[in-house]
Design an enzyme around this catalytic site. Sequence first.
Site, short mmCIF file in Angstrom:
data_model
loop_
_atom_site.label_atom_id
_atom_site.label_comp_id
_atom_site.label_asym_id
_atom_site.label_seq_id
_atom_site.Cartn_x
_atom_site.Cartn_y
_atom_site.Cartn_z
N LYS A 91 0.86 -1.18 0.00
CA LYS A 91 0.00 0.00 0.00
C LYS A 91 0.90 1.23 0.00
CE LYS A 91 -3.91 1.86 2.70
NZ LYS A 91 -4.74 1.63 3.91
N SER A 166 -9.65 1.53 2.65
CA SER A 166 -8.74 2.33 1.85
C SER A 166 -7.67 1.54 1.10
CB SER A 166 -8.05 3.38 2.74
OG SER A 166 -7.27 2.75 3.73
N SER A 190 -9.91 -0.97 6.74
CA SER A 190 -9.26 -0.67 5.46
C SER A 190 -8.51 -1.84 4.83
CB SER A 190 -8.30 0.51 5.61
OG SER A 190 -9.02 1.70 5.58
#
Lengths: 487, 95
Positions: A91, A166, A190
Amino acid sequence: MILRYTLHATRFMSIDLKTLTIKKAHDALIHGEYSALELSEAYLSEIEKKNAGLNAYLEVFDDAREQAKEADRLIKAGKAVMLTGIPIALKDNILMKGKKVSASSKILQGYVAPYDSTAISKLKAERVVVLGRTNMDEFAMGSSTETSYFGPTRNPYDTSRVPGGSSGGAAAAVGADLALASLGTDTAGSVRQPAAFCGVVGSKPTYGSISRHGIIAMGSSLDIIGPITKTVEDSEILFDAIRGKDVLDSTSIELNTKRSTLNAERFVVGVPRNFLDAKGIDEDVLANFSESVERLQKLGCRVQDITLPTVPHALAAYYVIMPAELSTNLSRFDGVKYGFHKDGESLLGDYVATRTEGFGMEARRRLLLGAYVLSSGYRDAYYRKAISVRAMIEKEFTQAFKSVDIIAIPTTPTPAFKIGEKTKDPLSMYMEDIFTVPANIGAIPAVSIPSGFVERDGKRLPLGFQIMAGYGHDKLLFKLGKKFESK
Amino acid sequence: MITLKEIENLAALARISLTEDEKERMRGEFDAILGYVASIRNVSAASAKNIRSIVATVNVMREDGTPHESGIYTDVLIGAAPRREGNYVKVKKIL
């Protein structure tokens, strides 16, 4: 030359990425069925084909092949460990020295990580191959990856829908076979929510069990790195590789993993019925959840209803605690220390100009919320109250886990929604985290496991089944999760 | 109901400027979000007294010392700043 190339291409095309797991790839690598370079090439060629349509990766690292060759040298020398040569994605908020990292925000434009996060240094020691960094909601604020400065990521099962967020890029990458596994971060769901939307396993470990050193902070008392993988076993492998106490994160802890000898078949599973009655939960999600609970019963688990009266307030408490922490964490982005800079008329003018242009709408909304809940006059009504609700939720979980080993709940209230469907109404987006946020507020571990599909507009969309365990009992989740997915 | 003036004050605290449209929009959204968040006020606080968090909130100290050789990170850290002069981060005049 042409012949060699063709042979080479045929060879890596024969790797079946769809059914590949870390364990299988490791076995194939040490038995010389293919090299780490060939394995990485297989993923790089999928990225080449599919990433333009999905926008999962923001950047493919130019040294990915070099990393794979390094891994091959270790494998040849007979020194390979489980993750040697395994191609993963990161990420865009996890620091890797010398690589760009931006939290998918304009305000970190051009920023290069000056050091490795602890998780990355542990993975580097195993000679994992980091293919690249993936798209996310800006500073991890969102449940759809739509708040990214770099545009939304698309769901591999239906490109008109969101991948969740996310960590949407990281989940879509694994779901579309653009990486064998990835690392996301989970502050309210997330990792788990995008994992559910993309048909993969997402873990949110016990708070503090993985060092936060070198991840870009959102809500420091809630943030944790989480693995996104194809199977529960892979999730445990990645978790074990990166967990542990770290002097560079004073909130990190060493898990005591030698606890339960109980077989997963004997687990008592609690279902918080009061929570499932909440409004806005999709009928198909509820039906799929009931089927998943029945699967546990068939395994031999005893299922009982439990009541968690305060836990449904976790999301409300979260929308006080998180903005308070994030407005503090984001105060460092001022156009002076790193990233994007925009000139104003004075130093204060520079701050305002930089932050106004550097932060997207959701970031600005939450910065204002943070300022509000911490203002004198509101601090007691909001922040202190939220902290006491959080303590009550922790206590409620502690009590519940005296009579059950596991608590089961859906991961999300709905399957993946359409791109643009919730962007006009922030509160409806926030409600996406209703079932995932309690584990963050309670500091406990939770895992989302693929539990089947629903059909929407002629497309099959995956759903997730979430299991939670008591503080520090991550291993119970892996134990039960492995049984659940084999059923 | 939150006022436009309050939104402006919060924006000033957050070092952000908002257009008139954004202020209006933010005001409406704030009312919805704060309305939802207010549900925590209905949770009885009586039972919350004397609950200690399971997450240890203690200060972690270390001995004063030299964790690393002085200056080895200076260049890379200062190098990240948009404006630099030698080993200083450069900002506009304050006084």
